[in-house]
Design a protein around this motif. Structure first.
Motif, PDB file in Angstrom:
ATOM      1  N   LYS A 110      36.852  43.322  42.480  1.00  0.00           N
ATOM      2  CA  LYS A 110      37.006  43.085  41.040  1.00  0.00           C
ATOM      3  C   LYS A 110      35.764  42.364  40.537  1.00  0.00           C
ATOM      4  O   LYS A 110      35.202  41.522  41.245  1.00  0.00           O
ATOM      5  N   TYR A 111      35.371  42.689  39.315  1.00  0.00           N
ATOM      6  CA  TYR A 111      34.099  42.187  38.814  1.00  0.00           C
ATOM      7  C   TYR A 111      34.246  41.584  37.417  1.00  0.00           C
ATOM      8  O   TYR A 111      35.201  41.865  36.690  1.00  0.00           O
ATOM      9  N   GLY A 112      33.268  40.765  37.072  1.00  0.00           N
ATOM     10  CA  GLY A 112      33.271  40.170  35.752  1.00  0.00           C
ATOM     11  C   GLY A 112      32.049  39.302  35.534  1.00  0.00           C
ATOM     12  O   GLY A 112      31.056  39.394  36.259  1.00  0.00           O
ATOM     13  N   TYR A 113      32.137  38.445  34.540  1.00  0.00           N
ATOM     14  CA  TYR A 113      31.033  37.546  34.234  1.00  0.00           C
ATOM     15  C   TYR A 113      31.560  36.357  33.439  1.00  0.00           C
ATOM     16  O   TYR A 113      32.679  36.379  32.897  1.00  0.00           O
ATOM     17  N   MET A 127      34.542  34.875  29.146  1.00  0.00           N
ATOM     18  CA  MET A 127      34.740  35.166  30.565  1.00  0.00           C
ATOM     19  C   MET A 127      35.502  36.476  30.701  1.00  0.00           C
ATOM     20  O   MET A 127      36.538  36.678  30.054  1.00  0.00           O
ATOM     21  N   MET A 128      34.994  37.379  31.524  1.00  0.00           N
ATOM     22  CA  MET A 128      35.626  38.658  31.778  1.00  0.00           C
ATOM     23  C   MET A 128      35.813  38.843  33.275  1.00  0.00           C
ATOM     24  O   MET A 128      34.932  38.497  34.060  1.00  0.00           O
ATOM     25  N   PHE A 129      36.979  39.354  33.664  1.00  0.00           N
ATOM     26  CA  PHE A 129      37.233  39.637  35.077  1.00  0.00           C
ATOM     27  C   PHE A 129      38.395  40.616  35.169  1.00  0.00           C
ATOM     28  O   PHE A 129      39.404  40.472  34.469  1.00  0.00           O
ATOM     29  N   ASN A 130      38.242  41.619  36.010  1.00  0.00           N
ATOM     30  CA  ASN A 130      39.298  42.597  36.261  1.00  0.00           C
ATOM     31  C   ASN A 130      39.799  43.236  34.956  1.00  0.00           C
ATOM     32  O   ASN A 130      40.995  43.346  34.719  1.00  0.00           O
ATOM     33  N   TYR A 131      38.866  43.664  34.119  1.00  0.00           N
ATOM     34  CA  TYR A 131      39.164  44.400  32.885  1.00  0.00           C
ATOM     35  C   TYR A 131      39.948  43.587  31.850  1.00  0.00           C
ATOM     36  O   TYR A 131      40.631  44.147  30.996  1.00  0.00           O
TER      37      TYR A 131
END
Length: 224
Positions: A110-113, A127-131
């Motif tokens: 899972k990705y984000g920033y 903050m974004m993570f896992n859509y």
């Protein structure tokens, strides 16, 4: 008896270390520790997904995929992009060297920033993570707790594939080919632009909500 006391001391020491580490000012380390924790459960249901709401954070409003949350007087806006999740849209983020904080985050596929920009003693946090994405404009003294709360929430998001698939069959939730998946983009907006978004969200009372975070960014792309 001595062995029991030693064991209790060891347990207390380990617990104390955990508390100290999670409360340090190293924001990225804190976020990674939260995201990589073993125990992840949910206590809130939403449209097509579930998530965990930490102690001290309350839910104040729900509009389809948008959740309005609050902690210590700061408002968080949570948005889950089920369309991007369903299509497994590729994640792209370029770290911003001019930001107060900017970092790609990833764990277990899972990705984000996270990106934080300072403005007059307050911080615009994305903050974004896992859509899923959370945005907020927080006080300086609340930044550390806000980042930890966001990490807890986003890393706990679990999608219901059957419901998501059903939702995408509804015209209301379809995206045209001209529309983009904007949770992957930071707004890098001024305080004024963020407050306009807040006003748009807070004053919306219709039944056919069109995801406001996504809609706002799509409109901006068309203007450009």
């Amino acid at each position: 008896m001595r062995k029991i006391l030693v064991l209790m001391l060891v347990v207390f020491t380990m617990s104390a270390c955990t508390v100290v580490n999670i409360n340090t000012n190293n924001y990225i380390d804190n976020i990674n520790k939260v995201i990589k924790r073993e125990s992840k459960y949910t206590n809130k249901n939403a449209v097509g997904f579930q998530y965990y709401l930490p102690n001290g954070v309350i839910q104040t409003e729900v509009n389809n995929f948008n959740q309005r949350l609050m902690s210590k007087g700061d408002i968080y806006y949570l948005y889950a992009d089920v369309v991007s999740y369903y299509h497994k849209v590729e994640f792209k983020y370029k770290e911003n060297k001019k930001a107060y904080l900017s970092k790609t985050i990833s764990y277990d596929g899972k990705y984000g920033y996270v990106e934080v920009n300072e403005d007059n003693g307050k911080y615009f946090v994305e903050m974004m993570f896992n859509y899923a994405k959370i945005e907020s404009y927080v006080k300086k003294e609340n930044l550390k707790d806000a980042l930890n709360n966001m990490a807890f929430i986003l890393s706990s998001v679990k999608y219901n594939d059957d419901i998501v698939k059903s939702l995408l069959g509804n015209e209301k939730y379809k995206l045209s080919e001209s529309e983009t998946y904007n949770i992957f983009k930071t707004k890098k907006a001024s305080n004024d632009n963020f407050l306009k978004y807040v006003d748009e969200y807070d004053n919306y009372d219709g039944e056919n909500v069109k995801d406001l975070i996504e809609k706002k960014e799509i409109d901006q792309d068309k203007d450009n």
